[in-house]
Design an enzyme around this catalytic site. Structure first.
Site, PDB file in Angstrom:
ATOM      1  N   SER A  44       0.837  -1.209   0.000  1.00  0.00           N
ATOM      2  CA  SER A  44       0.000   0.000   0.000  1.00  0.00           C
ATOM      3  C   SER A  44       0.865   1.250   0.000  1.00  0.00           C
ATOM      4  O   SER A  44       1.750   1.393   0.846  1.00  0.00           O
ATOM      5  CB  SER A  44      -0.888   0.039   1.239  1.00  0.00           C
ATOM      6  OG  SER A  44      -1.676  -1.107   1.307  1.00  0.00           O
ATOM      7  N   HIS A  75      -8.552  -0.277  -6.148  1.00  0.00           N
ATOM      8  CA  HIS A  75      -7.629  -1.338  -5.779  1.00  0.00           C
ATOM      9  C   HIS A  75      -7.199  -2.175  -6.979  1.00  0.00           C
ATOM     10  O   HIS A  75      -6.651  -3.258  -6.804  1.00  0.00           O
ATOM     11  CB  HIS A  75      -8.236  -2.247  -4.710  1.00  0.00           C
ATOM     12  CG  HIS A  75      -8.100  -1.671  -3.339  1.00  0.00           C
ATOM     13  ND1 HIS A  75      -7.068  -2.021  -2.492  1.00  0.00           N
ATOM     14  CD2 HIS A  75      -8.825  -0.746  -2.692  1.00  0.00           C
ATOM     15  CE1 HIS A  75      -7.182  -1.334  -1.366  1.00  0.00           C
ATOM     16  NE2 HIS A  75      -8.245  -0.554  -1.464  1.00  0.00           N
ATOM     17  N   HIS A  97      -5.701  -9.286  -0.242  1.00  0.00           N
ATOM     18  CA  HIS A  97      -5.625  -9.382   1.213  1.00  0.00           C
ATOM     19  C   HIS A  97      -6.678 -10.341   1.748  1.00  0.00           C
ATOM     20  O   HIS A  97      -7.783 -10.427   1.210  1.00  0.00           O
ATOM     21  CB  HIS A  97      -5.868  -8.001   1.837  1.00  0.00           C
ATOM     22  CG  HIS A  97      -4.818  -6.994   1.518  1.00  0.00           C
ATOM     23  ND1 HIS A  97      -4.925  -6.122   0.465  1.00  0.00           N
ATOM     24  CD2 HIS A  97      -3.622  -6.736   2.110  1.00  0.00           C
ATOM     25  CE1 HIS A  97      -3.846  -5.353   0.424  1.00  0.00           C
ATOM     26  NE2 HIS A  97      -3.040  -5.704   1.407  1.00  0.00           N
ATOM     27  N   TYR A  99      -8.264  -9.801   4.421  1.00  0.00           N
ATOM     28  CA  TYR A  99      -9.392  -9.014   4.970  1.00  0.00           C
ATOM     29  C   TYR A  99     -10.430  -8.687   3.907  1.00  0.00           C
ATOM     30  O   TYR A  99     -11.550  -8.280   4.217  1.00  0.00           O
ATOM     31  CB  TYR A  99      -8.909  -7.745   5.688  1.00  0.00           C
ATOM     32  CG  TYR A  99      -8.180  -6.723   4.833  1.00  0.00           C
ATOM     33  CD1 TYR A  99      -8.845  -5.969   3.870  1.00  0.00           C
ATOM     34  CD2 TYR A  99      -6.823  -6.502   5.016  1.00  0.00           C
ATOM     35  CE1 TYR A  99      -8.183  -5.035   3.096  1.00  0.00           C
ATOM     36  CE2 TYR A  99      -6.141  -5.565   4.248  1.00  0.00           C
ATOM     37  CZ  TYR A  99      -6.835  -4.839   3.294  1.00  0.00           C
ATOM     38  OH  TYR A  99      -6.167  -3.924   2.527  1.00  0.00           O
ATOM     39  N   GLU A 100     -10.079  -8.879   2.644  1.00  0.00           N
ATOM     40  CA  GLU A 100     -11.067  -8.681   1.580  1.00  0.00           C
ATOM     41  C   GLU A 100     -11.950  -9.920   1.422  1.00  0.00           C
ATOM     42  O   GLU A 100     -12.841  -9.944   0.577  1.00  0.00           O
ATOM     43  CB  GLU A 100     -10.350  -8.392   0.257  1.00  0.00           C
ATOM     44  CG  GLU A 100      -9.610  -7.059   0.257  1.00  0.00           C
ATOM     45  CD  GLU A 100      -8.679  -6.897  -0.931  1.00  0.00           C
ATOM     46  OE1 GLU A 100      -9.081  -6.252  -1.909  1.00  0.00           O
ATOM     47  OE2 GLU A 100      -7.543  -7.426  -0.878  1.00  0.00           O
ATOM     48  N   ALA A 127       2.959  -1.877   4.025  1.00  0.00           N
ATOM     49  CA  ALA A 127       2.802  -0.789   5.002  1.00  0.00           C
ATOM     50  C   ALA A 127       2.528  -1.445   6.345  1.00  0.00           C
ATOM     51  O   ALA A 127       1.824  -2.454   6.411  1.00  0.00           O
ATOM     52  CB  ALA A 127       1.629   0.101   4.599  1.00  0.00           C
ATOM     53  N   MET A 224      -1.186  -6.412   7.719  1.00  0.00           N
ATOM     54  CA  MET A 224      -2.287  -7.316   7.353  1.00  0.00           C
ATOM     55  C   MET A 224      -1.979  -8.100   6.081  1.00  0.00           C
ATOM     56  O   MET A 224      -2.886  -8.435   5.321  1.00  0.00           O
ATOM     57  CB  MET A 224      -3.574  -6.508   7.163  1.00  0.00           C
ATOM     58  CG  MET A 224      -3.946  -5.620   8.341  1.00  0.00           C
ATOM     59  SD  MET A 224      -5.357  -4.581   7.945  1.00  0.00           S
ATOM     60  CE  MET A 224      -5.350  -3.438   9.336  1.00  0.00           C
ATOM     61  N   SER A 225      -0.716  -8.368   5.832  1.00  0.00           N
ATOM     62  CA  SER A 225      -0.385  -9.058   4.578  1.00  0.00           C
ATOM     63  C   SER A 225       0.907  -9.851   4.730  1.00  0.00           C
ATOM     64  O   SER A 225       1.322 -10.177   5.838  1.00  0.00           O
ATOM     65  CB  SER A 225      -0.221  -8.020   3.456  1.00  0.00           C
ATOM     66  OG  SER A 225       0.942  -7.225   3.678  1.00  0.00           O
ATOM     67  N   ASN A 248       2.855   4.465  10.578  1.00  0.00           N
ATOM     68  CA  ASN A 248       2.220   5.069  11.769  1.00  0.00           C
ATOM     69  C   ASN A 248       2.710   4.333  13.006  1.00  0.00           C
ATOM     70  O   ASN A 248       3.161   3.198  12.921  1.00  0.00           O
ATOM     71  CB  ASN A 248       0.695   4.926  11.657  1.00  0.00           C
ATOM     72  CG  ASN A 248       0.273   3.469  11.494  1.00  0.00           C
ATOM     73  OD1 ASN A 248       0.332   2.932  10.381  1.00  0.00           O
ATOM     74  ND2 ASN A 248      -0.112   2.832  12.568  1.00  0.00           N
ATOM     75  N   HIS A 260      -6.857   5.566   7.867  1.00  0.00           N
ATOM     76  CA  HIS A 260      -6.318   4.888   6.689  1.00  0.00           C
ATOM     77  C   HIS A 260      -5.664   5.865   5.716  1.00  0.00           C
ATOM     78  O   HIS A 260      -4.623   5.584   5.141  1.00  0.00           O
ATOM     79  CB  HIS A 260      -7.417   4.087   5.990  1.00  0.00           C
ATOM     80  CG  HIS A 260      -6.969   3.454   4.710  1.00  0.00           C
ATOM     81  ND1 HIS A 260      -5.999   2.456   4.680  1.00  0.00           N
ATOM     82  CD2 HIS A 260      -7.311   3.676   3.418  1.00  0.00           C
ATOM     83  CE1 HIS A 260      -5.793   2.101   3.421  1.00  0.00           C
ATOM     84  NE2 HIS A 260      -6.564   2.818   2.630  1.00  0.00           N
TER      85      HIS A 260
HETATM   86  N1  HPA Z   1      -1.777  -2.015  11.880  1.00  0.00           N
HETATM   87  C1  HPA Z   1      -1.997  -2.948  10.933  1.00  0.00           C
HETATM   88  N2  HPA Z   1      -1.731  -2.756   9.643  1.00  0.00           N
HETATM   89  C2  HPA Z   1      -1.213  -1.567   9.293  1.00  0.00           C
HETATM   90  C3  HPA Z   1      -0.952  -0.558  10.219  1.00  0.00           C
HETATM   91  C4  HPA Z   1      -1.262  -0.789  11.598  1.00  0.00           C
HETATM   92  O1  HPA Z   1      -1.063   0.061  12.486  1.00  0.00           O
HETATM   93  N3  HPA Z   1      -0.448   0.493   9.526  1.00  0.00           N
HETATM   94  C5  HPA Z   1      -0.386   0.109   8.227  1.00  0.00           C
HETATM   95  N4  HPA Z   1      -0.855  -1.140   8.070  1.00  0.00           N
END
Ligand code: HPA
Length: 290
Positions: A44, A75, A97, A99-100, A127, A224-225, A248, A260
């Site tokens: 991402s 996407h 992903h 989560y999709e 990310a 998440m990947s 972050n 996001h």
């Molecule tokens: N948590 C999970 N996945 C992420 C985060 C996070 O803080 N930042 C970017 N992808």
């Protein structure tokens, strides 16, 4: 039948499907086809690397046999064939992903395709939230190891031809490639961290309590990947390298809630350093024949 799929059925995302996808990609590339030194997945906010790929053939994911039709706007992914750092590569801008709603085997399927295209190295990027308290947004972290808290494994089911049934995971992120990433980083003056990545299913970000748990478990970055992809790459005997872009501070470690869009913006700000790093890394990879 309800519940689990019949585990003896051939997978839709197995070796045969990957061969078919690879045949299509090679056909599209035609005479320009060269075996890649690496297959790269761009996480991402890191898709800008695609613009550094020279003589790029861009194939929309929707054209690749076996890739699912994904309808979520914004996407749409692309598979790119071209050169980076003077070496042939195949890169995917975008991934599937869990989560999709995708199963782990599909999340990892693009890696099977990269393997079927002859890539000996898999380079993942993502990310991630920084769990180590000294990390700042914009840091790049070489993944040294991972924790699979997705509680899914893409290899469940009958073993695919060419897969190791019980892959060794004692050195999932290749020591030599990690050293190469650090050497490349030093050469282009991109400082690098190194640490443990934890994959969670998402799509919620973590709670502060979960982040404190991850901290105690020795996690440095959370996302998440990547984990299903790395498992399949190792089962296929590919050498793996991976880089997390810390977008972050993980939940609870900073006073501001996670957003996001902010996560994506941080990804974009680190992009030039990420691109310089990856280009130099690929330049330094051993050439391949065939
Ligand atoms: N948590 C999970 N996945 C992420 C985060 C996070 O803080 N930042 C970017 N992808």
């Amino acid at each position: 039948m309800t519940g689990a799929a019949n585990l003896t059925e051939p997978s839709n995302y197995g070796a045969a499907a990957a061969e078919q996808a690879a045949r299509y990609v090679k056909e599209r590339a035609g005479a320009a086809w060269r075996r890649p030194v690496a297959g790269i997945v761009l996480g991402s906010g890191l898709g800008g690397l695609a613009d550094r790929i020279e003589d790029a053939l861009r194939i929309p994911f929707s054209h690749v046999p076996g890739f699912p039709v994904v309808t979520v706007a914004g996407h749409a992914g692309q598979l790119l064939v071209g050169s980076l750092g003077g070496q042939p590569v195949v890169a995917l801008a975008g991934r599937f992903h869990m989560y999709e709603g995708h199963e782990a085997a599909l999340a990892a399927f693009p890696v099977r395709v990269l393997h079927a295209l002859g890539a000996p190295v898999y380079l993942a990027s993502n990310a991630a939230g920084g769990v180590r308290r000294t990390f700042s947004p914009g840091d790049l972290m070489v993944i040294a190891d991972h924790l699979n808290l997705m509680f899914r494994n893409p290899l469940i089911g009958s073993a695919e031809p060419g897969d190791e049934r019980f892959p060794d995971m004692s050195d999932p992120y290749d020591r030599g490639l990690r050293a190469l990433l650090h050497a490349a980083g030093a050469a282009v003056q991109v400082p690098l961290q190194e640490g443990v990545y934890c994959g969670l299913l998402g799509p919620t970000y973590e709670t502060p309590a979960e982040v404190r748990m991850l901290e105690r478990l020795g996690v440095d970055a959370v996302g998440m990947s990547t984990v299903p992809e790395v498992i399949v790459a190792r089962a296929l005997g590919m050498r793996v390298a991976a880089v997390s872009c810390i977008t972050n501070a993980a939940a609870g470690l900073s006073p501001t809630p996670l957003d996001h869009h902010e996560v994506m913006d941080a990804g974009r700000s680190v992009a030039p350093r990420f691109e310089a790093l990856v280009t130099e890394f690929v330049r330094r990879l051993p050439a391949v024949s065939g």
